[in-house]
Write a protein that holds these residues in place. Sequence first.
Motif: not given
Length: 233
Positions: A17-20, A52-58, A60-63, A68-70
């Motif tokens: 559903n296009n969500l990481p 691609g934004s949803a498919l490549l979630p990484a 930055i720690p400590p997030i 990030k999704e919220k």
Amino acid sequence: MLLKPHSKIQVIEGAKNNLPDAEALKGAVAIQELAEGLTADDLLLVLISGGGSALLPAPIPPILLEEKEKLTKMLASRGAAIQELNIVRKTLSVLKGGGLAQLAHPAQVVSLILSDVIGDPVDIIASGPTAASSHSVQDCLQILTKYNLLHSLPKSVQTVLSSSPTKPTAPENYSHVSNIILGSNTLALEEAKRQAEGLGYAALVLSAAVQGEVGRDDIPSLCSVRVGMNEVQ
């Protein structure tokens, strides 16, 4: 996708559903590890499209991914445009905003891109994993302020924003990268015009910059193309 036994191709499905999600994060980690292991003798071929934004979630720690999704959902619910969403996403990402290309250095990087953003800005499409970012942390802060989110951020996001570089990475640091637009709104319109003219019509592209929220009642007018003396919808 059906793969032969012992295939070297690895498929990781995610971002339902296009969500990481956890699977998309798993794929992003695998891509990060691959990029970090490349040498000057290697070529990294990257295929990029909308989503691609949803498919490549990484993050930055400590997030955390959930944080990030919220934040992304809150921005979207308050009317943030795709450009604004992706500016925030890449500011908080290891791989977006040119991060993937930087990790792959000194390998050569070739990105083949299907654009889903008006004007085809390569640093915005899929949040620009292989493109020099034209935005700074200040742009991100302005967007968060605009949507009244600056003072309700998780502690982890505040930590990352406070330690982020004030200026984007210089474009000359991307000399090992080639970003190629294979498909876009403009290219599709140009081809539609060419096909119409090939059929004997006098065709005119009314606009290549129409964007915004589209309801069912809006679709006919947004898809109209003026051909000859008649308007065909």
